[in-house]
Motif scaffolding. Structure first.
Motif, PDB file in Angstrom:
ATOM      1  N   PRO A 113       0.798  -1.233   0.000  1.00 51.27           N
ATOM      2  CA  PRO A 113       0.000   0.000   0.000  1.00 51.27           C
ATOM      3  C   PRO A 113       0.830   1.282   0.000  1.00 51.27           C
ATOM      4  O   PRO A 113       0.396   2.287  -0.533  1.00 51.27           O
ATOM      5  CB  PRO A 113      -0.838  -0.107   1.277  1.00 51.27           C
ATOM      6  CG  PRO A 113      -0.163  -1.136   2.129  1.00 51.27           C
ATOM      7  CD  PRO A 113       0.561  -2.047   1.209  1.00 51.27           C
ATOM      8  N   ARG A 114       2.042   1.240   0.547  1.00 52.48           N
ATOM      9  CA  ARG A 114       2.768   2.518   0.642  1.00 52.48           C
ATOM     10  C   ARG A 114       3.401   2.951  -0.684  1.00 52.48           C
ATOM     11  O   ARG A 114       3.705   4.128  -0.897  1.00 52.48           O
ATOM     12  CB  ARG A 114       3.794   2.506   1.765  1.00 52.48           C
ATOM     13  CG  ARG A 114       5.038   1.657   1.550  1.00 52.48           C
ATOM     14  CD  ARG A 114       6.054   1.903   2.673  1.00 52.48           C
ATOM     15  NE  ARG A 114       6.757   3.162   2.479  1.00 52.48           N
ATOM     16  CZ  ARG A 114       7.956   3.253   1.886  1.00 52.48           C
ATOM     17  NH1 ARG A 114       8.553   2.192   1.434  1.00 52.48           N
ATOM     18  NH2 ARG A 114       8.537   4.428   1.749  1.00 52.48           N
ATOM     19  N   ALA A 115       3.590   2.003  -1.604  1.00 55.15           N
ATOM     20  CA  ALA A 115       4.223   2.355  -2.876  1.00 55.15           C
ATOM     21  C   ALA A 115       3.197   2.919  -3.854  1.00 55.15           C
ATOM     22  O   ALA A 115       2.101   2.398  -3.981  1.00 55.15           O
ATOM     23  CB  ALA A 115       4.891   1.123  -3.478  1.00 55.15           C
ATOM     24  N   LYS A 116       3.580   4.000  -4.557  1.00 52.10           N
ATOM     25  CA  LYS A 116       2.738   4.515  -5.634  1.00 52.10           C
ATOM     26  C   LYS A 116       2.888   3.580  -6.834  1.00 52.10           C
ATOM     27  O   LYS A 116       3.959   3.024  -7.053  1.00 52.10           O
ATOM     28  CB  LYS A 116       3.205   5.916  -6.040  1.00 52.10           C
ATOM     29  CG  LYS A 116       3.386   6.889  -4.871  1.00 52.10           C
ATOM     30  CD  LYS A 116       2.123   7.649  -4.596  1.00 52.10           C
ATOM     31  CE  LYS A 116       2.318   8.910  -3.778  1.00 52.10           C
ATOM     32  NZ  LYS A 116       3.278   8.847  -2.686  1.00 52.10           N
ATOM     33  N   LYS A 117       1.808   3.435  -7.616  1.00 46.48           N
ATOM     34  CA  LYS A 117       1.847   2.509  -8.746  1.00 46.48           C
ATOM     35  C   LYS A 117       1.798   3.254 -10.074  1.00 46.48           C
ATOM     36  O   LYS A 117       0.956   4.131 -10.260  1.00 46.48           O
ATOM     37  CB  LYS A 117       0.649   1.547  -8.716  1.00 46.48           C
ATOM     38  CG  LYS A 117       0.684   0.401  -7.703  1.00 46.48           C
ATOM     39  CD  LYS A 117       0.658   0.779  -6.283  1.00 46.48           C
ATOM     40  CE  LYS A 117       0.403  -0.319  -5.289  1.00 46.48           C
ATOM     41  NZ  LYS A 117       0.237   0.236  -3.949  1.00 46.48           N
ATOM     42  N   VAL A 118       2.690   2.876 -10.982  1.00 48.05           N
ATOM     43  CA  VAL A 118       2.702   3.471 -12.319  1.00 48.05           C
ATOM     44  C   VAL A 118       2.630   2.338 -13.339  1.00 48.05           C
ATOM     45  O   VAL A 118       3.374   1.356 -13.231  1.00 48.05           O
ATOM     46  CB  VAL A 118       4.006   4.278 -12.540  1.00 48.05           C
ATOM     47  CG1 VAL A 118       4.084   4.795 -13.973  1.00 48.05           C
ATOM     48  CG2 VAL A 118       4.074   5.443 -11.557  1.00 48.05           C
ATOM     49  N   ALA A 119       1.725   2.456 -14.312  1.00 43.94           N
ATOM     50  CA  ALA A 119       1.636   1.441 -15.364  1.00 43.94           C
ATOM     51  C   ALA A 119       2.479   1.886 -16.555  1.00 43.94           C
ATOM     52  O   ALA A 119       2.433   3.049 -16.960  1.00 43.94           O
ATOM     53  CB  ALA A 119       0.187   1.249 -15.786  1.00 43.94           C
ATOM     54  N   ILE A 120       3.266   0.961 -17.087  1.00 45.90           N
ATOM     55  CA  ILE A 120       4.177   1.290 -18.182  1.00 45.90           C
ATOM     56  C   ILE A 120       3.956   0.301 -19.327  1.00 45.90           C
ATOM     57  O   ILE A 120       4.078  -0.912 -19.144  1.00 45.90           O
ATOM     58  CB  ILE A 120       5.652   1.209 -17.702  1.00 45.90           C
ATOM     59  CG1 ILE A 120       5.869   2.161 -16.505  1.00 45.90           C
ATOM     60  CG2 ILE A 120       6.613   1.531 -18.837  1.00 45.90           C
ATOM     61  CD1 ILE A 120       7.131   1.881 -15.715  1.00 45.90           C
ATOM     62  N   VAL A 121       3.595   0.829 -20.488  1.00 44.40           N
ATOM     63  CA  VAL A 121       3.425  -0.028 -21.665  1.00 44.40           C
ATOM     64  C   VAL A 121       4.719   0.064 -22.481  1.00 44.40           C
ATOM     65  O   VAL A 121       5.073   1.139 -22.978  1.00 44.40           O
ATOM     66  CB  VAL A 121       2.199   0.408 -22.498  1.00 44.40           C
ATOM     67  CG1 VAL A 121       2.123  -0.381 -23.797  1.00 44.40           C
ATOM     68  CG2 VAL A 121       0.925   0.205 -21.682  1.00 44.40           C
ATOM     69  N   THR A 122       5.448  -1.070 -22.554  1.00 47.91           N
ATOM     70  CA  THR A 122       6.777  -1.063 -23.185  1.00 47.91           C
ATOM     71  C   THR A 122       6.715  -1.510 -24.646  1.00 47.91           C
ATOM     72  O   THR A 122       5.679  -1.942 -25.135  1.00 47.91           O
ATOM     73  CB  THR A 122       7.728  -2.015 -22.442  1.00 47.91           C
ATOM     74  OG1 THR A 122       7.201  -3.349 -22.510  1.00 47.91           O
ATOM     75  CG2 THR A 122       7.885  -1.624 -20.980  1.00 47.91           C
ATOM     76  N   LYS A 123       7.864  -1.412 -25.309  1.00 45.00           N
ATOM     77  CA  LYS A 123       8.049  -1.920 -26.678  1.00 45.00           C
ATOM     78  C   LYS A 123       7.121  -1.239 -27.701  1.00 45.00           C
ATOM     79  O   LYS A 123       6.656  -1.872 -28.652  1.00 45.00           O
ATOM     80  CB  LYS A 123       7.857  -3.447 -26.728  1.00 45.00           C
ATOM     81  CG  LYS A 123       8.744  -4.193 -25.704  1.00 45.00           C
ATOM     82  CD  LYS A 123       8.692  -5.706 -25.822  1.00 45.00           C
ATOM     83  CE  LYS A 123       9.511  -6.350 -24.707  1.00 45.00           C
ATOM     84  NZ  LYS A 123       9.560  -7.811 -24.735  1.00 45.00           N
ATOM     85  N   VAL A 124       6.841   0.058 -27.483  1.00 44.43           N
ATOM     86  CA  VAL A 124       5.955   0.746 -28.439  1.00 44.43           C
ATOM     87  C   VAL A 124       6.634   0.941 -29.800  1.00 44.43           C
ATOM     88  O   VAL A 124       5.968   1.200 -30.798  1.00 44.43           O
ATOM     89  CB  VAL A 124       5.444   2.117 -27.905  1.00 44.43           C
ATOM     90  CG1 VAL A 124       4.648   1.945 -26.623  1.00 44.43           C
ATOM     91  CG2 VAL A 124       6.582   3.098 -27.690  1.00 44.43           C
ATOM     92  N   ASP A 125       7.971   0.764 -29.829  1.00 43.89           N
ATOM     93  CA  ASP A 125       8.675   0.926 -31.114  1.00 43.89           C
ATOM     94  C   ASP A 125       8.345  -0.198 -32.091  1.00 43.89           C
ATOM     95  O   ASP A 125       8.517  -0.044 -33.298  1.00 43.89           O
ATOM     96  CB  ASP A 125      10.197   0.999 -30.897  1.00 43.89           C
ATOM     97  CG  ASP A 125      10.725  -0.199 -30.115  1.00 43.89           C
ATOM     98  OD1 ASP A 125      10.157  -0.503 -29.049  1.00 43.89           O
ATOM     99  OD2 ASP A 125      11.703  -0.839 -30.561  1.00 43.89           O
TER     100      ASP A 125
END
Length: 296
Positions: A113-125
């Motif tokens: 719970p203490r960590a902020k969450k970021v979603a990352i979509v990779t390999k867009v190249d």
């Protein structure tokens, strides 16, 4: 402007590009990359210095179902790391639909719970515009609490700065945790061992990756010469694996040595003589004593 600094880790299914992203953000190679899943074994810290502060990236092994004691220790390490970080980046490749494995990992982030969450979509190249849009929507729907959803490519550096800046915003305010110019807190021996392991993994069949460990026995500058001698052991579990690593008339081991040397020389800034020996330690992944000796 206040400086911020803190710890970030990336999670995702094996092979989503966690190590590649770490290396791209740091700007040099601190994590080994391989197309074999489960090649990362240590909590390697890559350090990213930005005008607004410092990100310390803790590289975790991919979360997987453990089959051996080594697997169990890797999972324990992931748990420990995730409990201590300020932000967790969840990675999904743009080229593959979100599946049950992704859903499971996204849901497991509730445990931190203490960590902020970021979603990352990779390999867009290497993805089409439609794939990227579809992936962003799928990922966005996985959790309500994403601090940001960012598409990027670690290969072409597309949007890397955006990710660094977003992550920095989520860090606590405070001074840098490491002096400038430091890119990792791993020892030189550890980095050399990882470079050799990466070279040994290149091109081997599936059963080998988990069975390879590398120990660096000695690093010594040769007198009256600009050469540094590096002595290392490649440890495998079975004689048949030893034969695979050595290759016909030693050809494969020579190739591994040449590739590893090319990675070690820039690290040490000197010409290197690399002496590699292949040793068999029966079933070391299941043996607590051997695991301890090999650094796990």
């Amino acid at each position: 402007m206040t400086d911020r600094s803190g710890f970030v880790t990336f999670v995702g299914r094996p092979n989503v590009g966690k190590s590649t992203l770490t290396n791209a953000l740091v700007g040099e190679k601190v994590a080994i990359t391989s197309d074999k899943p489960q090649t990362t074994r240590r909590a390697i810290r890559g350090i990213v210095n930005r005008p607004g502060g410092q990100l310390v990236i803790v590289d975790t092994p991919g979360i997987h179902k453990p089959r051996t004691l080594l697997g169990q220790r890797l999972n324990d390490l992931v748990e420990q790391v995730l409990g201590d970080v300020d932000a967790i980046g969840f990675l999904v490749p743009a080229t593959e639909k979100v599946g049950p494995g992704d859903r499971r990992i996204a849901a497991s982030l509730d445990g931190y719970p203490r960590a902020k969450k970021v979603a990352i979509v990779t390999k867009v190249d290497v993805a089409s515009r439609d794939e990227i849009t579809e992936r962003l929507m799928e990922v966005d729907a996985l959790r309500e609490d994403w601090a940001a959803v960012i598409p990027l490519s670690a290969v072409t550096d597309d949007q890397l700065d955006v990710l660094s800046d977003e992550l920095l915003k989520l860090m606590p305010t405070g001074p840098a945790l490491y002096p400038e110019g430091v890119v990792t807190d791993e020892s030189v021996e550890d980095r050399i061992a990882e470079i050799i392991r990466e070279a040994a993994l290149d091109g081997v069949r599936d059963e080998l990756p988990h069975s390879i460990a590398v120990t660096v026995e000695d690093i010594a500058d040769r007198e009256d010469s600009d050469l540094t001698d590096v002595y290392a052991n490649i440890v495998v579990e079975r004689d048949s694996q030893k034969a695979i690593i050595i290759g016909r008339k030693g050809s494969r081991l020579a190739d591994v040595g040449a590739r590893a040397r090319a990675g070690i020389e820039p690290l040490l800034g000197r010409r290197v003589f690399l002496s590699l020996h292949v040793r068999v330690a029966k079933e070391w992944q299941r043996d607590p004593k051997q695991l301890g000796r090999l650094g796990f």
